[in-house]
Write a protein that holds these residues in place. Sequence first.
Motif, short mmCIF file in Angstrom:
data_model
loop_
_atom_site.label_atom_id
_atom_site.label_comp_id
_atom_site.label_asym_id
_atom_site.label_seq_id
_atom_site.Cartn_x
_atom_site.Cartn_y
_atom_site.Cartn_z
N GLU A 88 0.83 -1.19 0.00
CA GLU A 88 0.00 0.00 0.00
C GLU A 88 0.87 1.25 0.00
O GLU A 88 1.95 1.25 0.60
CB GLU A 88 -0.93 0.01 1.21
N HIS A 190 -5.07 9.68 -3.06
CA HIS A 190 -3.79 9.02 -2.82
C HIS A 190 -2.72 9.51 -3.80
O HIS A 190 -1.71 8.84 -3.99
CB HIS A 190 -3.96 7.50 -2.96
N GLU A 291 -4.16 9.38 2.30
CA GLU A 291 -4.82 8.08 2.14
C GLU A 291 -4.03 7.20 1.17
O GLU A 291 -3.61 7.66 0.10
CB GLU A 291 -6.24 8.28 1.62
N LYS A 292 -3.84 5.95 1.54
CA LYS A 292 -3.07 5.03 0.70
C LYS A 292 -4.01 4.05 0.02
O LYS A 292 -5.12 3.79 0.47
CB LYS A 292 -2.03 4.27 1.55
N ARG A 293 -3.53 3.48 -1.06
CA ARG A 293 -4.29 2.46 -1.76
C ARG A 293 -3.39 1.27 -2.05
O ARG A 293 -2.16 1.38 -1.98
CB ARG A 293 -4.88 3.00 -3.07
N GLU A 294 -4.00 0.16 -2.39
CA GLU A 294 -3.21 -1.03 -2.71
C GLU A 294 -2.55 -0.84 -4.07
O GLU A 294 -3.21 -0.62 -5.08
CB GLU A 294 -4.12 -2.27 -2.74
#
Length: 344
Positions: A88, A190, A291-294
């Motif tokens: 992530e 992100h 905010e993080k994402r995969e």
Amino acid sequence: MILWRDTLSLIGLVLAPALVAFFVWARRRRRRALDAFVVAALLPAVAPDVDARRRTLRAAMLTLAALLLVVGIGGPMWGFRWQEVKREGIDLIVAIDTSRSMLAIDVKPNRLARAKLAVQDLLAELNGDRVGLVAFAGSAFVQSPLTLDYGAFAQSLDAIEVGIIPKGGTALAEAIDVSLEAFEGRQGSHQALVLITDGEDHEGNVKDAAKRAADRGVKIYTVGIGTSDGELIPSESGGFLKDRKGQVVKSRLDEETLKQIAVDTGGVYLHAAGASLGLTELYRDYIAKMEKRELASTLERRFEHRFQIPLALALVLLLIEPLIGERRVVARRRWWRRGVKEAT
């Protein structure tokens, strides 16, 4: 195949010959002490039930226990299982101004060189984030697409220099638009753009470009490099750059433009200062908290830790060793039998 968590700790295996040497030395010293105390002919009468083999066994058990402890600390691993690992992070584009004004030396050794060094420091802070690089002057292009390969990014960063883009000037709007394209069409909270420049825009339309970034949810963190007093720009032929009227050109930091871009997109303006230009602090305080994402999902081999086995064996040996006496079992039996006969 056995792998080790900490191979350096295996240096402790030299304890084995050291312990063996110690026990041999102690045995010889004990023997000399007995020889000095009593003649050899009377030794069986003085210590009739001492078993040298049992002493040797206890010494061997202590030596083996020490070796097993060292092996356990080394962390042996064998056997593995497959485990899905998800990465992530955020998508970060770094856009660097490569116009001739970046050769000004109001920041040592010059604006561009200092910016590249600061981005290298920023790279060391990234952990699982994808990073891309955009170079711009009068136009802009993607020097490195978004990647998790920080080594490849560093090579692209090293290749940036003044003149890499033939068209002179500084087009902040195009730098923003090309950076937005480098995000591969994705939208979300992100994504971040770090724009490093002296802020002198020669093309206009910056406000419209900032609005497009804000509509995409991309925050722009502007980094102003240089001074408001300005600095002369070195010329290729020596001396300083001059305009068409023959006047030397002085490049000044345009903070107002950069501040407005940051405000319009929800980012932050940073006046570059210090060795890292404040980029590492900018990342820790703002970008890393986004905010993080995969970003990726892979199957990785996870080796099984087996340090419990040698540690357990060492513990068993240390518990058993004190229970082993140094007297002969036969002698004990004779003493017991003699006691029984006398009692009857």
